[in-house]
Design a protein around this motif. Structure first.
Motif, PDB file in Angstrom:
ATOM      1  N   ILE A 112      -0.880   4.080  -3.755  1.00  0.00           N
ATOM      2  CA  ILE A 112       0.265   3.951  -2.848  1.00  0.00           C
ATOM      3  C   ILE A 112       0.594   4.479  -2.247  1.00  0.00           C
ATOM      4  CG2 ILE A 112       2.902   3.409  -2.981  1.00  0.00           C
ATOM      5  CD1 ILE A 112       2.973   2.618  -5.710  1.00  0.00           C
ATOM      6  N   HIS A 113       0.273   4.301  -0.844  1.00  0.00           N
ATOM      7  CA  HIS A 113       0.252   5.457   0.426  1.00  0.00           C
ATOM      8  C   HIS A 113       0.869   4.914   0.978  1.00  0.00           C
ATOM      9  CE1 HIS A 113      -4.253   7.447  -0.599  1.00  0.00           C
ATOM     10  NE2 HIS A 113      -4.571   5.830  -1.537  1.00  0.00           N
ATOM     11  N   PHE A 114       1.906   6.530   1.582  1.00  0.00           N
ATOM     12  CA  PHE A 114       3.158   6.001   2.294  1.00  0.00           C
ATOM     13  C   PHE A 114       2.443   6.792   4.112  1.00  0.00           C
ATOM     14  CE2 PHE A 114       7.178   8.158   4.755  1.00  0.00           C
ATOM     15  CZ  PHE A 114       7.738   7.006   4.440  1.00  0.00           C
ATOM     16  N   ILE A 115       1.897   5.871   4.741  1.00  0.00           N
ATOM     17  CA  ILE A 115       1.525   5.457   6.049  1.00  0.00           C
ATOM     18  C   ILE A 115       2.660   4.456   6.681  1.00  0.00           C
ATOM     19  CG2 ILE A 115      -0.157   5.177   7.225  1.00  0.00           C
ATOM     20  CD1 ILE A 115      -2.257   5.645   5.384  1.00  0.00           C
ATOM     21  N   GLN A 116       2.666   5.330   8.007  1.00  0.00           N
ATOM     22  CA  GLN A 116       3.765   4.980   9.141  1.00  0.00           C
ATOM     23  C   GLN A 116       5.116   4.130   8.259  1.00  0.00           C
ATOM     24  OE1 GLN A 116       0.848   1.833  10.375  1.00  0.00           O
ATOM     25  NE2 GLN A 116      -0.536   3.098  11.271  1.00  0.00           N
ATOM     26  N   HIS A 117       5.814   5.031   8.228  1.00  0.00           N
ATOM     27  CA  HIS A 117       7.115   4.292   7.445  1.00  0.00           C
ATOM     28  C   HIS A 117       6.965   3.644   6.437  1.00  0.00           C
ATOM     29  CE1 HIS A 117       8.296   7.848  11.059  1.00  0.00           C
ATOM     30  NE2 HIS A 117       7.378   6.951  10.889  1.00  0.00           N
ATOM     31  N   LEU A 170      -6.786   4.638   0.859  1.00  0.00           N
ATOM     32  CA  LEU A 170      -7.047   4.406   2.759  1.00  0.00           C
ATOM     33  C   LEU A 170      -6.302   6.507   2.688  1.00  0.00           C
ATOM     34  CD1 LEU A 170      -3.563   1.379   2.001  1.00  0.00           C
ATOM     35  CD2 LEU A 170      -6.202   2.126   2.936  1.00  0.00           C
ATOM     36  N   PHE A 171      -6.529   6.197   3.658  1.00  0.00           N
ATOM     37  CA  PHE A 171      -5.850   7.599   4.362  1.00  0.00           C
ATOM     38  C   PHE A 171      -5.961   7.461   5.726  1.00  0.00           C
ATOM     39  CE2 PHE A 171      -8.279  11.070   7.115  1.00  0.00           C
ATOM     40  CZ  PHE A 171      -7.681  11.999   7.431  1.00  0.00           C
ATOM     41  N   ASP A 193      -6.851  -1.762  10.207  1.00  0.00           N
ATOM     42  CA  ASP A 193      -5.024  -1.331  10.509  1.00  0.00           C
ATOM     43  C   ASP A 193      -4.308  -2.115   9.255  1.00  0.00           C
ATOM     44  OD1 ASP A 193      -3.748  -2.456  13.451  1.00  0.00           O
ATOM     45  OD2 ASP A 193      -3.740  -4.450  12.442  1.00  0.00           O
ATOM     46  N   LEU A 194      -3.457  -1.496   9.030  1.00  0.00           N
ATOM     47  CA  LEU A 194      -2.663  -1.497   8.308  1.00  0.00           C
ATOM     48  C   LEU A 194      -1.790  -3.059   8.532  1.00  0.00           C
ATOM     49  CD1 LEU A 194      -1.734   1.879   6.436  1.00  0.00           C
ATOM     50  CD2 LEU A 194      -3.025   0.226   5.680  1.00  0.00           C
TER      51      LEU A 194
END
Length: 369
Positions: A112-117, A170-171, A193-194
């Motif tokens: 789980i990654h926190f990206i783009q809110h 993811l990074f 592109d998430l």
């Protein structure tokens, strides 16, 4: 007189008079832990991935049974102190998936990654059929998203690649570009592109487990990439299970490589000649060449980084006890010792590279800020 006595008391307190040397030493806050952190068959997992959100830590991983039988889904653990863990929920409950669900297989190594809110969860799984009871023929990566770390998560896209892939991560770079990495008889990379879950560059295999000129300890298998950036350089942690379970480290000046080894030897892990020697032999490695590590573990597997109790980087792995471990450990394993449990260690950065402490098995004390 009262004022003078109060002033004297304050001065003595500042000077430490009236306290023992031990009390003075222990007045600073510390974090104490002993690996394996979890010792509970009910929440046993492999491939632990930890993320800190506010004042809590959350963890997902590969639940048992791993190799055979019905895998229950994606289990979420939660902790207030990084030491005491309990189950929060199932982010994916396999018993609630429809019969035609294309990702009802193994549920290996979720992250789980926190990206783009938003929270983005990668899950590695395939479709179970009578001919393929583990779903390995269609095993691939699926991308889910949620506004909360605890879910609910909705499917964005999947499978993300055209062939077998596993251990996705993811990074997000400083410029907002996002990257996708995974394993599958080697290591792979692409831009992603998430919001759409679409890879925006072709998936590229950039490192084979038997890459010519690379160390023999990689040849059994490489997996579990995890990428971070430090001082303008990119670092990729990855795991290898040729002679046990060890962590290697790559570096690059670009998020898509070219990648090179930071060290010709693994930077962390355990290796035991008596534990699955066929893997070393099958990898082309003479398992009699290496020395056993002193720790009591058969595996310190996978690898992912998270923010620890001191605000610094820590590593998480699954720790599996070794039944042939030396004295003073019993040769008879307890029930929890027969299952993979959570292990954590501090990560250090020095002279342009990362180091991981351990693996440890006695009580450790870390000073807190």
């Amino acid at each position: 007189m009262k004022y003078s006595w109060c002033l004297l008391t304050a001065l003595l307190a500042i000077a430490g008079v009236g306290k023992t040397q031990q009390e003075n030493k222990t007045s600073a806050p510390v974090f104490r832990y002993t690996n394996p952190i979890t010792r509970d068959t009910a929440i046993s997992m492999r491939d632990h991935f930890i993320i800190k959100v506010d004042n809590k830590w959350y963890c997902v991983g590969t639940s048992n049974p791993v190799w055979e039988g019905l895998n229950p889904g994606v289990r979420l653990l939660v902790s207030d102190d990084l030491v005491h863990w309990q189950q929060h929920s199932f982010l994916i409950d396999a018993t609630k998936l429809p019969a035609d669900c294309p990702y009802n297989g193994r549920f290996w190594a979720p992250e789980i990654h926190f990206i783009q809110h938003k929270y983005w969860m990668t899950v590695n799984s395939g479709k179970v059929t009578a001919a393929d009871p583990k779903g390995m023929q269609t095993h691939n990566v699926w991308l889910f998203t949620s506004d909360k770390v605890t879910g609910p998560y909705t499917l964005v896209n999947g499978p993300l690649t055209p062939q077998y892939n596993n251990d996705a991560t993811l990074f997000e770079d400083e410029d907002g570009q996002t990257y996708f990495y995974c394993s599958g008889n080697g290591l792979f990379q692409a831009k992603i592109d998430l919001p759409s879950g679409k890879l925006t560059t072709p998936i590229q295999k950039f490192l084979d487990k038997k890459q010519p000129g690379w160390p023999e300890w990689m040849q059994g298998g490489i997996e579990g990439p995890f990428v971070i950036k430090k001082e303008g350089n990119y670092f990729m942690f990855f795991s290898t299970w040729t002679r046990g379970y060890e962590v290697g480290l790559l570096t690059s000046t670009s998020p898509l490589g070219p990648w090179k080894l930071v060290s010709q030897e693994p930077i962390f892990g355990t290796r035991k000649k008596g534990y699955r020697p066929e893997l070393a032999i099958g990898g082309g490695y003479d398992y009699l060449q290496f020395q056993d590590t002193e720790d009591p573990y058969a595996e310190t597997g996978h690898n992912a980084l998270f923010t620890g109790p001191d605000g610094q980087l820590w590593s998480s792995c699954h720790y599996l006890m070794y039944e042939k471990r030396p004295y003073p450990y019993s040769q008879t394993l307890e029930a929890w010792e027969k299952t993979p449990q959570m292990g954590i260690e501090p990560v250090h950065y020095k002279n342009g590279r990362f180091y991981i402490t351990g693996p440890t098995w006695t009580e450790q004390t870390i000073a807190l800020p």
